[in-house]
Design a protein around this motif. Structure first.
Motif, short mmCIF file in Angstrom:
data_model
loop_
_atom_site.label_atom_id
_atom_site.label_comp_id
_atom_site.label_asym_id
_atom_site.label_seq_id
_atom_site.Cartn_x
_atom_site.Cartn_y
_atom_site.Cartn_z
N LEU A 1 1.06 -1.43 -0.24
CA LEU A 1 0.10 0.15 -0.05
C LEU A 1 0.50 1.48 0.34
O LEU A 1 1.32 1.67 1.07
N ALA A 2 0.95 1.75 -0.72
CA ALA A 2 0.91 3.09 -0.91
C ALA A 2 0.82 4.68 -2.09
O ALA A 2 -0.19 4.24 -2.97
N SER A 3 1.08 5.18 -1.49
CA SER A 3 0.37 6.51 -2.22
C SER A 3 -1.40 6.18 -2.20
O SER A 3 -1.54 6.78 -4.33
N GLY A 4 -1.97 5.78 -1.73
CA GLY A 4 -3.43 5.16 -2.19
C GLY A 4 -3.52 4.06 -3.26
O GLY A 4 -4.76 3.90 -3.10
N ASP A 5 -2.77 3.48 -2.83
CA ASP A 5 -2.56 2.25 -3.73
C ASP A 5 -2.63 0.91 -3.45
O ASP A 5 -1.77 1.29 -2.64
N LEU A 6 -3.03 0.10 -3.24
CA LEU A 6 -3.49 -1.31 -2.85
C LEU A 6 -2.43 -1.80 -3.95
O LEU A 6 -3.64 -1.85 -4.97
N THR A 7 -1.56 -1.81 -4.26
CA THR A 7 -1.18 -3.08 -5.47
C THR A 7 -0.92 -4.80 -4.96
O THR A 7 -0.09 -5.48 -3.85
N LEU A 8 -1.52 -5.56 -5.69
CA LEU A 8 -1.51 -7.24 -5.19
C LEU A 8 -0.25 -6.78 -6.47
O LEU A 8 -0.54 -7.71 -7.65
N THR A 9 1.29 -7.03 -6.31
CA THR A 9 2.02 -7.80 -6.75
C THR A 9 2.20 -9.26 -7.42
O THR A 9 2.49 -8.92 -8.55
N ASN B 1 -2.47 -10.63 -10.28
CA ASN B 1 -1.96 -9.30 -9.95
C ASN B 1 -3.44 -8.32 -9.92
O ASN B 1 -3.83 -8.42 -10.65
N GLY B 2 -3.25 -7.11 -9.31
CA GLY B 2 -4.04 -6.06 -9.32
C GLY B 2 -3.92 -5.14 -8.63
O GLY B 2 -2.13 -4.66 -8.04
N ARG B 3 -4.30 -4.07 -8.77
CA ARG B 3 -4.24 -3.19 -8.43
C ARG B 3 -5.48 -2.05 -8.59
O ARG B 3 -6.08 -1.98 -9.09
N TYR B 4 -6.47 -1.45 -7.15
CA TYR B 4 -6.77 -0.27 -6.43
C TYR B 4 -7.07 0.80 -5.80
O TYR B 4 -5.92 0.71 -5.38
N GLY B 5 -6.98 1.30 -7.14
CA GLY B 5 -6.67 2.81 -6.36
C GLY B 5 -8.16 3.33 -5.70
O GLY B 5 -9.00 4.00 -5.56
N MET B 6 -8.14 3.55 -3.88
CA MET B 6 -8.53 4.05 -2.78
C MET B 6 -9.81 5.40 -2.47
O MET B 6 -10.38 5.55 -3.00
N LYS B 7 -8.56 6.50 -4.46
CA LYS B 7 -8.83 8.19 -4.54
C LYS B 7 -10.03 8.09 -5.11
O LYS B 7 -11.29 8.21 -5.33
N ASP B 8 -10.01 7.02 -6.56
CA ASP B 8 -10.55 7.38 -7.60
C ASP B 8 -11.08 5.98 -7.89
O ASP B 8 -11.98 5.47 -8.21
N THR C 1 -10.90 2.88 -8.85
CA THR C 1 -10.09 2.21 -10.05
C THR C 1 -10.17 0.85 -9.57
O THR C 1 -8.75 0.56 -8.54
N LEU C 2 -9.69 -0.39 -10.39
CA LEU C 2 -9.46 -1.18 -10.26
C LEU C 2 -8.46 -2.32 -12.21
O LEU C 2 -8.92 -1.21 -12.86
N ALA C 3 -7.71 -3.13 -11.15
CA ALA C 3 -7.39 -2.77 -12.04
C ALA C 3 -6.77 -4.41 -11.92
O ALA C 3 -5.26 -4.40 -11.12
N ASN D 1 -11.02 -30.70 -16.62
CA ASN D 1 -10.12 -30.10 -16.89
C ASN D 1 -9.95 -28.68 -17.61
O ASN D 1 -10.99 -29.10 -18.86
N GLY D 2 -9.95 -28.05 -16.76
CA GLY D 2 -10.23 -26.58 -17.58
C GLY D 2 -9.09 -25.82 -17.15
O GLY D 2 -8.56 -25.73 -16.11
N ALA D 3 -9.02 -24.80 -17.64
CA ALA D 3 -8.77 -23.04 -17.82
C ALA D 3 -9.29 -21.84 -17.84
O ALA D 3 -9.76 -22.37 -18.48
N ALA D 4 -9.35 -21.47 -17.00
CA ALA D 4 -9.93 -20.05 -17.20
C ALA D 4 -8.77 -18.22 -16.80
O ALA D 4 -7.64 -19.04 -16.45
N THR D 5 -8.79 -17.26 -17.44
CA THR D 5 -8.47 -16.21 -17.24
C THR D 5 -9.56 -14.96 -17.37
O THR D 5 -10.70 -15.00 -18.19
N ILE D 6 -9.38 -14.29 -16.89
CA ILE D 6 -10.00 -13.14 -16.30
C ILE D 6 -9.28 -11.28 -16.24
O ILE D 6 -8.17 -11.38 -15.39
N HIS D 7 -9.49 -10.69 -16.79
CA HIS D 7 -8.83 -9.13 -16.83
C HIS D 7 -9.97 -8.79 -16.17
O HIS D 7 -10.66 -8.23 -16.81
N ILE D 8 -10.09 -7.88 -14.97
CA ILE D 8 -10.83 -6.75 -14.57
C ILE D 8 -10.24 -5.37 -14.96
O ILE D 8 -9.32 -4.71 -14.21
N GLY D 9 -11.21 -4.62 -14.93
CA GLY D 9 -10.27 -2.99 -15.23
C GLY D 9 -12.04 -1.98 -15.32
O GLY D 9 -12.78 -2.62 -14.27
#
Length: 282
Positions: A60-68, A82-89, A91-93, A118-126
């Motif tokens: 957590l730095a500068s209001g951004d929570l980052t899962l590296t 991996n992902g990032r959440y901007g607490m101020k605005d 935003t999701l990624a 058997n299977g595989a899945a990928t999800i992108h969130i923004g």
């Protein structure tokens, strides 16, 4: 009894304000690194205990929570992301990937042990938290749900921030049978559901489908080819269905060959063509 061990490292800091201004999320810094190993884990629905490992790195730095980094592995199941959440605005990624050698073991913990394959899945969130958007891809082989055998499945879909859900590609292959489809709907926020005023679209093609390949003891068996086209808002849905069946039969009688063309317009279903040929052998 499960055995869990591991290590973690963390750091937390905040700047000093001699005049008592306090500290918000924007001026807080924290970092977490976690590695965990577990033996003989057993949850509700699981048939046997498994070993698992997990690695997590976040800050957590500068209001951004980052899962590296997020990596989890257990009994042929791997989850990474991996992902990032901007607490101020707000935003999701982020990106999440799942690979499972046996879906019945992966889904047993959520009460779905009857899903096999058997299977595989990928999800992108923004997007923003209030209006997220996503892109998803699913690939499964030998997929079976309860008594229904689907075979090999490919699904590509995306969701826009205004709620438009688009099925870019649906491909189901079960031996010689093939089902393909695409479509678009708009989801309502809040209570959910489909927007009744949106111009929906659904295209579905069925080729060489023998129902007994998909289920045991189907009510009607035989080969089916079909083309379904639907478009328009739910309040004024329109479309067509072209259906061809060969050697159709039930457990009690032989239906024969069938050809039909149906049209739907503003709630009225019209049968334009219906031909049934049942010729007994000489």
């Amino acid at each position: 009894m499960a055995e869990i061990d591991g290590c973690h490292q963390g750091r937390h800091g905040k700047p000093h304000h001699p005049h008592g201004q306090g500290c918000s999320a924007e001026c807080t810094f924290a970092r977490l690194n976690l590695e965990t190993r577990a033996k003989a884990l057993l949850a509700t629905g699981m048939q046997r205990p498994v070993n698992a490992t997990a690695t997590l790195a976040a800050q957590l730095a500068s209001g951004d929570l980052t899962l590296t980094r997020m990596d989890m592995d257990a009994d042929g199941i791997s989850l990474s992301g991996n992902g990032r959440y901007g607490m101020k605005d707000q935003t999701l990624a982020g990106d999440v990937s799942l690979h499972a050698a046996d879906l019945s073991r992966a889904l047993a913990v959520v009460g779905l042990p009857s899903v096999k394959g058997n299977g595989a899945a990928t999800i992108h969130i923004g997007g923003r938290l209030a209006q997220p958007k996503a892109v998803a891809n699913l690939v499964a082989s030998g997929l079976r749900i309860d008594a229904y055998s689907l075979g090999d499945v490919i699904l590509d879909a995306d969701l826009t921030s205004d709620g438009r859900l688009t099925l870019q590609r649906l491909n189901i292959q079960n031996q010689a049978a093939r089902i393909t489809g695409s479509g678009q709907w708009r989801l309502l926020s809040g209570l959910g559901g489909i927007d009744p005023d949106f111009a929906n679209r659904l295209n579905l093609d069925i080729d060489n489908a023998t129902l007994s390949r998909f289920m045991k003891a189907p009510p009607v068996d035989g080969q089916i080819d079909a083309r379904l086209r639907l478009a328009g808002p739910l309040t004024a849905l329109a479309g067509t269905l072209d259906l061809d069946g060969q050697s159709l039969n039930t457990t009690d009688m032989a239906i024969g060959d069938l050809s039909a063309h149906l049209a739907l317009n503003n709630g009225t279903l019209q049968v334009d063509t219906l031909d049934v040929v049942n010729q007994a052998p000489a």
